[in-house]
Design a protein around this motif. Structure first.
Motif: not given
Length: 500
Positions: A168-182, A489-500
């Motif tokens: 399964c090709v695992v894409d961990v770009s958004y880990f730990p908010f990632d979704s996988q398709q196997c 604070f801005l880095m934390s908001i940016l990380i949460i905002g990038k979560a899909p």
């Protein structure tokens, strides 16, 4: 003991009694049921012998070899055992159902006392060689050799459980908010589409018996049929691909990886608030940096070595960069704080910008100083002679005269405010210049007094200069503290905002 068709004791039969005795005892209605069960068992054995007499499981069971054999595939997902992101392997527990028609295994049910279905070992019949194309296991064995269900019209149903290890090709770009398709791709290994055609039993995999996984949520298992023309062969090769849609449960990683990093990163700006005289400013920054390095190594060990950096890894790297910058700025500010007496005076622009304006904006005041008092202004009461001593001195010098008001300062630096002041009453220079001076104009005494006065003036100027540099360092500490708080604070908001 009398037994039924599948080896169970006949109902209401006496152990050890013959069938005729049982028939006479139970009557014709119940005896008819017993005879029917015994007949099915006897005819099932005869049917199996008749079917396997001239049967070969090595050949494709079709009447016309030019026609294809249709095989219906249905997959049921029972459990996701493991998802190995580092090795990119999905381990799943599946129930695989294959259905096809065998033209050589048909019978007339009337000739066998109405027997419609029998169950026989799967090794006795021909089976389609469906395999998992993207298998990632060293063991190439197929499903378990369970029995097949054979009907009188030649329909064979084979249900077999299997534990599959698929790539399964695992894409961990958004880990730990990632979704996988196997993908799970099933197809025949030797037969092409003109010989064995695969069809889908349902449009998606069956999830009715799915056991929930603690780490992954299954959002569906759609199925698609593909017909591929390979370069080696001109015949089509059909396959069925089941796409497993997985969403990671991120609560575990939030509480064990993100939240500790978030709390540790808030310690970096507090290093600017720590007093410089404590000697722990740099140690705090280095300790926080080492703690984040440990968390970064934990994430790196579980992720596959790929070019895509996980989202949490980017957050760690950004936080470590920020802490490194804060430690470097702390060293620079401590150098300003401990510049010493040999340093140059604070530039005028620094006094106006940092001491006068920035200190009020960031509420940086010294002990005993308020927002209404300028820096360095002290009470004029600090002297070597208190007012009472000054009054007693005047009375001793002039017992018959009332004390007069103190003369105006004649020395150019006597009217300046300082942290401490040296007061000569009356002024040595004035008394020496006057004609009726109280003290004698001894040149040696004048030189000694001048030396002492110059030393005190130099000490006062040095202390004022050191205090100004310390306040500049303190204001810079407060400025960078708020800047880094905002960055965290801005880095934390940016990380949460990038979560899909």
């Amino acid at each position: 003991m009398n037994s039924g068709a599948f080896g169970y004791p006949a109902r209401n039969a006496t152990p050890g009694a013959p069938v005729s005795t049982t028939l006479a005892r139970n009557g014709p209605e119940q005896s008819g049921i017993i005879v029917a069960h015994c007949a099915q068992g006897r005819f099932a054995h005869k049917l199996l012998n008749d079917l396997m007499e001239n049967y070969s499981s090595a050949l494709r069971p079709v009447d016309d070899t030019d026609k294809s054999l249709n095989v219906t595939l249905q997959v049921t997902l029972s459990q996701i055992k493991d998802m190995d992101e580092r090795n990119q392997v999905l381990i799943a527990y599946l129930w695989i159902r294959q259905t096809w028609h065998d033209a050589h295994l048909k019978w007339n049910k009337e000739e066998y006392d109405g027997l419609e279905v029998i169950r026989i070992p799967s090794s006795l019949v021909w089976r389609p060689d469906l395999v998992l194309y993207n298998k990632a296991d060293d063991d190439f064995s197929g499903p378990v050799d369970t029995n097949v269900v054979l009907r009188y019209n030649g329909e064979i149903t084979w249900d077999a459980p299997a534990i599959t290890k698929s790539s399964c090709v695992v894409d961990v770009s958004y880990f730990p908010f990632d979704s996988q398709q196997c993908n799970l791709t099933f197809g025949s290994w030797t037969y092409n589409g003109n010989q064995v055609d695969i069809t889908m039993g349902m449009d998606s995999g069956d999830l009715s018996d799915f056991v929930e996984n603690v780490e992954w949520e299954c959002h569906g298992m759609p199925a698609t049929k593909n017909v591929i023309m390979y370069g080696c062969c001109s015949d089509p090769y059909p396959d069925i691909t089941y796409t497993l849609l997985l969403q990671r449960r991120s609560s575990f990683y939030i509480f064990n990886l993100l939240l500790p990093c978030f709390l540790i990163s808030f310690l970096a700006p507090l290093g600017f608030y720590l007093p410089a005289d404590s000697g722990e400013k740099v140690s705090l920054g280095v300790t926080v940096l080492l703690a984040l390095t440990v968390f970064q190594m934990m994430v790196a060990e579980s992720m596959p070595p790929s070019e895509s950096v996980p989202l949490i890894g980017k957050y760690y790297i950004a936080t470590m960069t920020m802490i490194t910058a804060s430690t470097a700025l702390t060293i620079f500010i401590m150098n300003i704080h401990f510049c010493g007496a040999e340093a140059k005076p604070v530039p005028y622009w620094a006094k106006v910008l940092i001491i006068d304006y920035m200190s009020k904006i960031f509420f940086v005041y010294e002990v005993g100083e308020s927002c209404a008092s300028p820096f360095g202004q002290m009470e004029e009461s600090e002297s070597f002679h208190s007012p009472n001593q000054h009054q007693n001195h005047n009375q001793n010098l002039h017992p018959k005269e009332k004390p007069k008001a103190p003369p105006p300062p004649c020395c150019p630096d006597d009217d300046k405010s300082a942290a401490f002041s040296l007061t000569f009453d009356p002024c040595v220079y004035c008394s020496c210049r006057g004609t009726g001076g109280i003290l004698g104009c001894d040149p040696k005494l004048v030189r000694n007094v001048e030396y002492i006065a110059n030393c005190f003036r130099e000490q006062k100027a040095t202390c004022l200069k050191v205090a100004e540099w310390k306040k500049v360092a303190k204001v810079m500490d407060r400025i960078f503290m708020w800047i880094f708080f905002i960055m965290v604070f801005l880095m934390s908001i940016l990380i949460i905002g990038k979560a899909p």
